[in-house]
Design a protein around this motif. Structure first.
Motif, PDB file in Angstrom:
ATOM      1  N   ARG A 171       0.788  -1.167   0.152  1.00  0.00           N
ATOM      2  CA  ARG A 171       0.042  -0.083   0.066  1.00  0.00           C
ATOM      3  C   ARG A 171       0.941   1.225  -0.140  1.00  0.00           C
ATOM      4  N   PHE A 175      -4.585  -5.218  -8.491  1.00  0.00           N
ATOM      5  CA  PHE A 175      -4.496  -4.501  -7.682  1.00  0.00           C
ATOM      6  C   PHE A 175      -2.818  -4.540  -6.887  1.00  0.00           C
ATOM      7  N   GLN A 212     -10.767 -10.742  -0.578  1.00  0.00           N
ATOM      8  CA  GLN A 212     -10.668  -9.504  -1.140  1.00  0.00           C
ATOM      9  C   GLN A 212     -11.971  -8.786  -1.566  1.00  0.00           C
ATOM     10  N   ASP A 251      -8.463 -11.270   4.033  1.00  0.00           N
ATOM     11  CA  ASP A 251      -8.013 -10.031   3.941  1.00  0.00           C
ATOM     12  C   ASP A 251      -9.013  -9.457   2.834  1.00  0.00           C
ATOM     13  N   SER A 301      -5.815   1.024  -2.572  1.00  0.00           N
ATOM     14  CA  SER A 301      -4.671   1.836  -2.631  1.00  0.00           C
ATOM     15  C   SER A 301      -4.186   1.663  -3.983  1.00  0.00           C
TER      16      SER A 301
END
Ligand code: 5AD
Ligand code: SF4
Length: 433
Positions: A52, A156, A261, A299, A333
């Motif tokens: 991040r 991501f 996710q 997560d 992010s």
């Protein structure tokens, strides 16, 4: 007086193990000793994370402080994922940095140390057969890297660009490493990789066919190993054979990390995760049916580009259904080198913050309900650490943190404990002899 190093490790368990590898090299080949006082260090290392944006920004302010506080002549090295990603730019922005060492190059620590302004960040470098010296932060638990890199291309994630393609470490080396550690007191072996249950997909030399389930069996055959943990597995590769071995093998600890996710199949597709909401729920249900007491952690990323209110409700729905023991939740992010940063529909920051707060609040409520059910029950706890105030801390098989009153004599032992009190993060108990 011997030379001293100071090391700061950020990020995931993989980074913790990379730091241990560097420490082993520095002590074995260069005669360094560790210090936790920056001012007396001859070498200052920071092992970074770039998953991040926040930690990356922090890096430059932090090394600025290191540079002011360091003793004269001390060297500063930046290692890990941000080193891989930014390479030479680090020395351009912070010219006092002496070397930059990428996440896939840690075995070169003793070389870069002697090469002024060295930048070693090759993400194709193959360390999979390098025999690192031995160093463990804990005498009771041994981290073992089973693969390097990651072959997935989650849209991501910057990791495939910092740790490169996935290569598995030969099984014989892993068994040897685990056996040595277990024979010297580490009853628990913690297998690490970016995607552990993809183990065996590619080796750098000739290797008999082998998958993660086979590897788990082989590690569990080592007599002195009593507990096996691993992280992170990928939900896509949780086939029946793997789940059945997990359930059946008494040495495998009954806690599973299942990084969701997102709970929306549409967002999962945009993330290129390779599974749907239904697949994830099916795997979690199968796991619970086989191991009712399993604790499942996850997560979750909220506010991925294009995430609508409805998509977010799908995530909330999955958390209701699966009842995770622990959720590591993050606001999306945008990261350099990743496709998602250019996707349309970037979600406003306030919306991301609201979703994150809602998810965490609901999860806290669920945790309070789940945890109260533990009081009065007895669990086997492996004691690993002394805590202030005459306490000793350890973990149950399904990864709950438990503290009891006691002393060193409990360390390294697996002992039945009755839970007397619990909060969201840990439980208190008494040893039942
Ligand atoms: N934004 C937010 N969270 C991220 N993660 C990885 N990349 C990003 C990103 N760009 C999270 C994922 C992953 C965990 C280690 O970090 O949830 O599983
Ligand atoms: Fe990143 Fe996906 Fe690989 Fe995990 S599996 S390290 S999230 S690319």
């Amino acid at each position: 007086m011997g030379k001293k190093f100071y090391i700061e490790t950020l990020g995931c368990a993989m980074n913790v193990r990379d730091s241990e590898h560097m420490i082993a090299e520095l002590t074995r080949k260069e005669g360094y000793e560790a210090t936790d006082r920056l001012e007396e260090a001859d070498l200052i290392l920071i092992n970074t994370c770039s998953v991040r944006e926040k930690p990356v920004n922090k890096l430059f302010s932090e090394i600025g402080v290191f540079n002011k506080r360091k003793k004269e002549g001390a060297k500063i090295g930046v290692c890990g994922c941000t080193a891989s990603h930014l390479g030479e730019e680090i020395i351009k922005r912070a010219p006092f940095v002496d070397f930059v060492l990428g996440a896939r190059n840690v075995s070169k620590i003793t070389q870069v140390l002697h090469t002024p302004k060295a930048v070693e960040v090759d993400i194709d470098y193959d360390e999979s057969q390098y025999a690192f010296g031995e160093f463990r932060s804990s005498p009771f638990k041994a981290y073992v890297n089973i693969s390097i890199g990651c072959d997935k291309q989650c849209t991501f994630c910057i990791v495939p660009h910092t740790r490169g393609d996935e290569v598995s470490i030969p099984a014989d080396l892993l068994v040897q490493e685990a056996r040595k550690a277990a024979q010297s007191g580490a009853k628990e072996i913690f297998l690490l990789g970016q995607n552990v249950n993809n183990y065996g997909r590619r080796f750098s030399g000739e290797h008999p066919k082998m998958n993660f389930t086979d590897l788990l069996r082989r590690i569990s055959e080592i007599e002195e190993v009593e507990r096996i943990r691993f992280t992170s597995p990928h939900p896509l590769h949780m086939d029946d054979e793997f789940l059945e071995e997990f359930a059946r093998n008494p040495k495998i600890c009954k806690s599973m990390h299942m990084p969701l996710q997102s709970g929306s199949s549409r967002i999962l597709k945009a993330m290129k995760r390779g599974y749907t909401k239904e697949w994830f729920l099916d795997r979690a249900a199968k796991l619970r049916a086989m191991v009712p007491d399993v604790s499942i952690s996850t997560d979750i990323i909220v506010a991925f580009p294009g995430e609508s209110d409805e998509d977010f409700e799908d995530t909330m729905d999955v958390i209701e259904q699966v009842r995770f023991e622990q959720i590591f939740s993050f606001k999306y992010s945008p990261r350099p080198l990743t496709p998602a940063k250019d996707y349309e529909g970037q979600v406003p920051d306030e919306v991301g913050s609201e979703r994150l707060a809602r998810l965490q609040a609901r999860h806290n409520e669920m945790l309070d309900e789940m945890k109260s059910g533990r009081i009065g029950k007895v669990y086997e706890v492996y004691f690993e650490e002394l805590r202030p105030g005459g306490k000793v801390a350890g973990r149950t098989d399904n990864n709950w943190l438990v503290q009891v009153e006691g002393s060193e004599e409990l360390l390294g032992r697996i002992v039945p404990v009755k839970i007397t009190e619990t909060n969201r993060l840990s439980s208190q108990g008494v040893v039942v002899a």
